[in-house]
Design a protein around this motif. Structure first.
Motif, short mmCIF file in Angstrom:
data_model
loop_
_atom_site.label_atom_id
_atom_site.label_comp_id
_atom_site.label_asym_id
_atom_site.label_seq_id
_atom_site.Cartn_x
_atom_site.Cartn_y
_atom_site.Cartn_z
N ASP A 56 -0.57 -15.02 46.38
CA ASP A 56 0.75 -14.21 46.32
C ASP A 56 1.12 -13.94 47.74
O ASP A 56 2.46 -13.57 47.77
CB ASP A 56 0.39 -12.85 45.59
CG ASP A 56 0.21 -13.34 44.26
OD1 ASP A 56 0.50 -14.09 43.58
OD2 ASP A 56 -0.44 -12.17 43.55
N ASN A 57 0.34 -13.94 48.62
CA ASN A 57 0.52 -13.60 50.04
C ASN A 57 1.10 -12.42 50.31
O ASN A 57 2.28 -12.07 50.81
CB ASN A 57 1.49 -14.67 50.58
CG ASN A 57 1.66 -14.66 52.26
OD1 ASN A 57 0.48 -14.39 52.81
ND2 ASN A 57 2.47 -15.02 52.75
N LYS A 58 0.42 -11.36 49.70
CA LYS A 58 0.87 -9.72 49.85
C LYS A 58 -0.18 -8.96 49.41
O LYS A 58 -1.43 -9.51 48.84
CB LYS A 58 2.06 -9.85 48.93
CG LYS A 58 1.86 -9.69 47.40
CD LYS A 58 2.96 -9.54 46.76
CE LYS A 58 2.40 -9.47 44.99
NZ LYS A 58 3.92 -9.16 44.25
N ASN A 59 -0.14 -7.73 50.01
CA ASN A 59 -1.30 -6.91 49.67
C ASN A 59 -1.65 -6.58 48.31
O ASN A 59 -0.49 -6.77 47.42
CB ASN A 59 -0.98 -5.69 50.54
CG ASN A 59 -0.90 -5.74 52.10
OD1 ASN A 59 -0.99 -7.01 52.43
ND2 ASN A 59 -0.36 -4.82 52.75
N ARG A 60 -2.69 -6.12 47.88
CA ARG A 60 -3.16 -5.93 46.39
C ARG A 60 -3.88 -4.51 46.79
O ARG A 60 -4.80 -4.63 47.80
CB ARG A 60 -4.01 -7.03 45.85
CG ARG A 60 -2.93 -8.07 45.66
CD ARG A 60 -4.00 -9.33 44.89
NE ARG A 60 -4.37 -9.00 43.60
CZ ARG A 60 -3.35 -9.24 42.47
NH1 ARG A 60 -2.14 -9.59 42.57
NH2 ARG A 60 -3.69 -8.62 41.30
#
Length: 542
Positions: A227-231
């Motif tokens: 997703d190339n984003k923070n989780r």
């Protein structure tokens, strides 16, 4: 001794010496025969003539070329004229010698030219070497300077790296760097504190092996690259330590291989604080209701209590006014008393009166929530407050449950006897009296249910720290389960039987500490292990 400088001189000297020696011999032997003498003299002259001819031939064909070679050799030795050459007079061995000498001269000249050329080249090379030496020296100085600069930069980089490592290891959050295979590449000190795994055992191993909390979240972590984003995971409960954590995973940018950083924040205290804030809001919300309900409820309750008391007085057979009215109506008060006793009417009246009193106390407790604006805080010596609460508690027969059934001790450990707070003495006294009573009831409940203690112990500890007065009230009672502990400060929440408690004692105490005295009140407890209440109130200034 005579010396002859040339070969011709030696030859002439030999001719003359031979002639003289021959004449001397003839004189000595007294030669008488003139004919033989003449013949002999002619032979001598002939020999001398032959010698002269040989000498002339020898001089021309040998001595003169030799003298010429000597002259050429001296001229070459005494002058810098490299063009001098020997003259070849005859085609014989001396002529070959002349050719060899001339060739030697040519070779010497060629070699001199080569030497001169090489010398020039060497001179040029030396000049170039000097230039190169100067350039090298300058370059060496530059390199030396660059080496010093590089060493300073490396030292600064090393210091900066240590500084960064110090920052990372000093952070209150656990930081773990992982690669695309979820192998740990970086591990800070807080991660070791949270997981119990030192960095030496964590680096290079799968994160789920060294931090079991991530065992069920491997795919969730790997999704950060997809997703190339923070989780983020909120409020995760550790099954090992019982603490709660917020977990944030974010991918690293501009790296050669996919990497991510996992940040772990211990939110156990935050979770407790949020629960306390929710609890505080619940308690405060009661204040809004209390002000409006108190007067509406208190008036009819007072009327009920007053009327019940009037009924009880007017049924008393000993009062003269009752006797007078009863005689006028020919009523026997003692018989009426017996009837009401048999029908439990008097008991019902007592229950109505007791319920009215309890309701009045309930309203009084509720009024505590609406008095904040009228408070006038004064310096209170905390030792006096605690001693007064203890003195009241030990004189209460109900404090021990079944009187004499078990031994109850109240230990007082006052390590800060001079601690003074700004507050309302009676309210603080009420808070600690409630806590002591609750502790005694919890001890009695443990005695009745678990029956595993010989005596009840309530400990009051007074200390001060960071400009706050700290009071810990602990007991060895039945304790509380987690669900009970969460609701203990909620209004009207009680674990007692119906009618045995209002459920406002701890909520009122909590409100008094939080709202009236700007303090904190926390609880630690587990079932079968007792309970500890801790109250923190700011110390009085000066």
């Amino acid at each position: 001794m005579m010396k002859f400088r040339s070969l011709s001189q030696r030859l002439s000297f030999g001719y003359i010496s031979g002639t003289v020696i021959l004449g001397a011999l003839l004189t000595l032997f007294d030669v008488t025969e003139l004919g033989m003498m003449a013949q002999f003299a002619l032979s001598i002259l002939a020999i001398v003539a032959v010698f002269l001819v040989i000498h002339l031939f020898f001089y021309r064909h040998f001595l003169r070329p030799v003298h010429h070679l000597i002259q050429i050799t001296r001229e070459l030795a005494n002058s810098n004229n490299s063009q001098v050459r020997a003259q070849k007079l005859f085609d014989d061995e001396l002529g070959d010698l002349v050719d060899a000498l001339n060739e030697m001269i040519n070779q010497i000249q060629l070699r001199e030219e080569i030497i001169i050329s090489e010398r020039d080249r060497v001179a040029i090379a030396l000049e170039q070497a000097d230039d190169y030496a100067r350039v090298t020296q300058s370059t060496n100085k530059k390199l030396e300077f660059e080496v010093k600069v590089r060493k300073r930069i490396e030292a600064k980089l090393t210091d900066f790296q240590k500084f960064l490592n110090s920052i990372i290891n000093s952070m209150p959050s656990g930081l773990i760097a992982v690669d695309e295979n979820l192998t740990v590449t970086q591990w800070n000190q807080e991660a070791s504190n949270i997981s119990g795994t030192p960095d030496s055992n964590a680096i290079g191993r799968p994160v789920q092996d060294v931090f079991p909390l991530f065992g069920g979240h491997k795919d969730w972590i790997a999704d950060v690259w997809r997703d190339n984003k923070n989780r983020t995971l909120r409020n995760q409960l550790s099954p090992y330590s019982g603490r709660r954590f917020d977990i944030v995973v974010y991918p690293l940018k501009n790296t050669e291989t996919p990497s991510a950083v996992i940040r772990i924040d211990d939110v156990s205290e935050k979770y407790k604080m949020e629960e306390a804030m929710v609890q505080s809001e619940k308690v405060k919300s009661l204040g809004g209701m209390a002000a409006g309900m108190a007067h509406e409820i208190n008036n009819p309750i007072s009327a009920i209590i007053q009327n019940v008391q009037n009924i009880q007085r007017r049924l008393d057979p000993e009062l003269s006014a009752n006797i007078e009215v009863a005689q006028r109506h020919q009523v026997d008060l003692h018989q009426m008393q017996a009837y009401m006793k048999d029908r439990r009417i008097l008991s019902f009246l007592n229950h109505i009166s007791e319920s009215g009193v309890r309701s009045s106390q309930l309203v009084t407790n509720m009024l505590q929530f609406s008095r904040a604006s009228d408070l006038r805080l004064q310096p209170c010596l905390m030792v006096d407050v605690l001693e007064k609460a203890v003195n009241i508690a030990v004189t209460d027969d109900q404090l021990y449950g079944v009187k004499g059934a078990f031994e109850l001790n109240i230990d007082q450990d006052f390590k800060a006897p001079e601690a003074t707070v700004m507050g309302v003495f009676n309210e603080l006294e009420q808070v600690f009296l409630n806590l002591i009573k609750n502790a005694a009831q919890a001890i009695n409940e443990r005695r009745l249910t678990l029956n595993d203690i010989d005596e009840g112990i309530i400990t009051l500890q007074l200390t001060q720290s960071d400009r706050h007065c700290l009071v810990r009230v602990s007991d060895n009672g039945i304790g509380m389960e987690a669900n009970t502990r969460k609701k203990i400060f909620e209004p009207f929440f009680t674990t007692k039987e119906v009618g045995a408690g209002t459920g406002l004692g701890l909520s009122v105490s909590y409100f008094i500490v939080r709202s009236h005295h700007n303090g904190q009140m926390t609880v630690e407890s587990s079932f079968g292990s007792g309970t500890v209440f801790e109250i923190s109130i700011p110390l009085a200034e000066g």
